[in-house]
Design a protein around this motif. Structure first.
Motif, PDB file in Angstrom:
ATOM      1  N   GLU A   1     -28.047  -6.360 -34.387  1.00  0.00           N
ATOM      2  CA  GLU A   1     -27.602  -6.748 -33.054  1.00  0.00           C
ATOM      3  C   GLU A   1     -28.748  -7.384 -32.262  1.00  0.00           C
ATOM      4  O   GLU A   1     -28.557  -8.393 -31.584  1.00  0.00           O
TER       5      GLU A   1
ATOM      6  N   SER B   1     -29.646 -10.886 -33.750  1.00  0.00           N
ATOM      7  CA  SER B   1     -28.644 -11.925 -33.508  1.00  0.00           C
ATOM      8  C   SER B   1     -28.619 -12.401 -32.065  1.00  0.00           C
ATOM      9  O   SER B   1     -27.908 -13.355 -31.739  1.00  0.00           O
ATOM     10  N   ASN B   2     -29.399 -11.766 -31.195  1.00  0.00           N
ATOM     11  CA  ASN B   2     -29.366 -12.127 -29.774  1.00  0.00           C
ATOM     12  C   ASN B   2     -30.717 -12.487 -29.182  1.00  0.00           C
ATOM     13  O   ASN B   2     -30.802 -12.790 -27.994  1.00  0.00           O
TER      14      ASN B   2
ATOM     15  N   LEU C   1     -28.140 -17.280 -27.063  1.00  0.00           N
ATOM     16  CA  LEU C   1     -28.805 -15.991 -27.161  1.00  0.00           C
ATOM     17  C   LEU C   1     -28.982 -15.366 -25.785  1.00  0.00           C
ATOM     18  O   LEU C   1     -29.111 -16.057 -24.778  1.00  0.00           O
ATOM     19  N   THR C   2     -28.982 -14.032 -25.758  1.00  0.00           N
ATOM     20  CA  THR C   2     -29.004 -13.314 -24.486  1.00  0.00           C
ATOM     21  C   THR C   2     -30.273 -12.510 -24.265  1.00  0.00           C
ATOM     22  O   THR C   2     -30.425 -11.882 -23.222  1.00  0.00           O
TER      23      THR C   2
ATOM     24  N   ARG D   1     -25.269  -8.034 -21.296  1.00  0.00           N
ATOM     25  CA  ARG D   1     -26.343  -7.703 -22.211  1.00  0.00           C
ATOM     26  C   ARG D   1     -25.979  -6.482 -23.043  1.00  0.00           C
ATOM     27  O   ARG D   1     -25.209  -5.616 -22.616  1.00  0.00           O
TER      28      ARG D   1
END
Length: 436
Positions: A297, A300-301, A323-324, A415
């Motif tokens: 997780e 991937s962000n 992306l965060t 988020r």
């Protein structure tokens, strides 16, 4: 007894002041040889300045020795020797000169701009030396009274500390420095130093002064007590664990998100010395460990190296818009000013670091069990911006402190992980440690 003293007094030779000692240089001159030498750290400039700096104002001038050629402003380091001459123009009537004075001044000017703006000036040096006075007896070899000479030498050593009037604690003399932060509240600070020559002359109606002054830069130099570890973290952490400083924290999932996600352990490593030269490249290493599901997780962000020249090496560049999480390392400075019960702190970015994934590449095998543990590694370096030329210092009412900050920041309200910051105080000094 009185007669004996009179006889002894008559036998004593006439006294005349000795000449100033010659300038010192660590370099062997012609006909000299170095028999032994103690190794020391390599300084920024190994050459000993032999030039002069001269400032003219009207009929007087001041000349400073042991300066670099063609400098606009003279400079001195710790224990700097202020030596030179105050020179008088032939047009001055030396018989009218009353006294010649040499002054050294240092001031800190502080301002906090707010609804109640306050300012303060602190004198860190205020020394005055009488070089010549008509009140003192000056005789030549024949016993006749002499007039003021056309060239008056001076030599004094800069102090390394100063005291406030309301205390006994000594503080290091701050370097020449200026900073200005706008906003509310605003902050302005400036440390300045100057040399001044004053010639007091008797006039027909009143006495007057002729003054020549020049600012100078005070730059006390310091070096780290040991060099930066040169080997990579992964190859040296087991054999030389004492060479690395470790700061730890937890990257926690946001409450209410995927309940299967767990916290990730974050380790930020940097050289244990934690004292670096302004031109050093500071290495660091980052390890993030936890369950496969949480790392997937996170991986991937997250994006990084947003402002780095090595952005093209990041495997996340192509999908960065979606992306965060932003992961970064930065070098920051905090300036604190205290004036009349008001205290303001302002921070600034003075260096942006790089981040590069350590091989093997970050590829999470889909066949691995989601609860298995795994570690991801990054490494990079950070360096001060070229315009930063002053290291850390503390002068009570004014201080500059430095730190490295590792940050993981969410970019949106959706988020998955909470923000994280790891802040490690460091010391930035003027010189790099290099062994001969």
């Amino acid at each position: 007894m009185t007669e004996v003293l009179q006889v002894l007094d008559q036998q004593l030779p006439s006294y005349s002041p000795s000449r100033s000692p010659p300038s010192y240089t660590p370099q062997a001159l012609a006909g000299e040889a170095t028999l032994a030498q103690t190794s020391r750290f390599h300084s920024i400039s190994t050459s000993h300045p032999t030039g002069t700096f001269t400032k003219h104002v009207g009929e007087i001038s001041i000349t400073l020795s042991e300066q670099d050629q063609d400098v606009d402003i003279p400079s001195y380091g710790r224990h700097g020797v202020l030596s030179g001459n105050i020179n008088l123009d032939p047009s001055i009537k030396v018989e009218d000169i009353i006294e010649v004075v040499f002054k050294v001044e240092g001031r800190i000017k502080l301002t906090i701009s707010s609804s109640n703006t306050v300012s303060k000036t602190i004198k860190v040096i205020n020394e005055q030396y009488d070089l010549w006075s008509c009140k003192a007896s000056h005789f030549d070899l024949s016993g006749s009274t002499t007039a003021c000479p056309m060239n008056i030498p001076f030599s004094t050593v800069l102090p390394t500390t100063f005291k406030f009037k309301d205390g006994d604690r000594e503080f290091p003399l701050p370097p020449s420095y200026e900073v200005n932060f706008t906003g509310m509240p605003g902050l302005y600070a400036k440390c300045t130093y100057a040399i001044c020559g004053i010639v007091k002359i008797h006039g027909s109606l009143w006495d007057h002064k002729k003054i020549v002054s020049t600012p100078f830069i005070y730059r006390p130099r310091t070096h780290p007590r040991q060099p930066i570890v040169t080997t990579s973290f992964l190859s040296s952490v087991k054999s030389l664990p004492e060479e690395w400083f470790q700061a730890t924290s937890l990257l926690k999932p946001r409450p209410g998100t995927n309940p299967s996600l767990g916290s990730l352990n974050v380790n930020f490593f940097l050289p244990a010395v934690r004292t670096f030269g302004l031109r050093d490249s500071i290495p660091y290493h980052i390890q993030i460990s936890g369950s496969i599901s949480s790392l997937k997780e996170f991986h991937s962000n997250v994006q990084y190296n947003l402002d780095s020249e090595s952005l093209s090496s990041s495997p996340l560049r192509s999908r960065s818009n979606n992306l965060t999480l932003t992961m970064s390392v930065s070098l920051r400075r905090q300036v604190r000013v205290d004036v009349k019960s008001q205290s303001v702190r302002k921070g600034s970015l003075i260096g942006t670091g790089t981040l590069n994934a350590v091989a093997p590449p970050i590829e999470l095998d889909p066949t691995l069990h989601s609860l298995q543990e795994m570690t991801l590694d990054w490494e990079g370096t950070v360096r001060c911006r070229p315009e930063i030329c002053v290291g850390h210092f503390d002068a009570r009412n004014l201080s500059a402190t430095d730190f490295l900050m590792f940050s993981i920041q969410p970019k949106t309200t959706h988020r998955v992980f909470d923000p994280l910051q790891i802040i490690v105080p460091i010391s930035l000094v003027t010189d790099t440690w290099v062994e001969h």
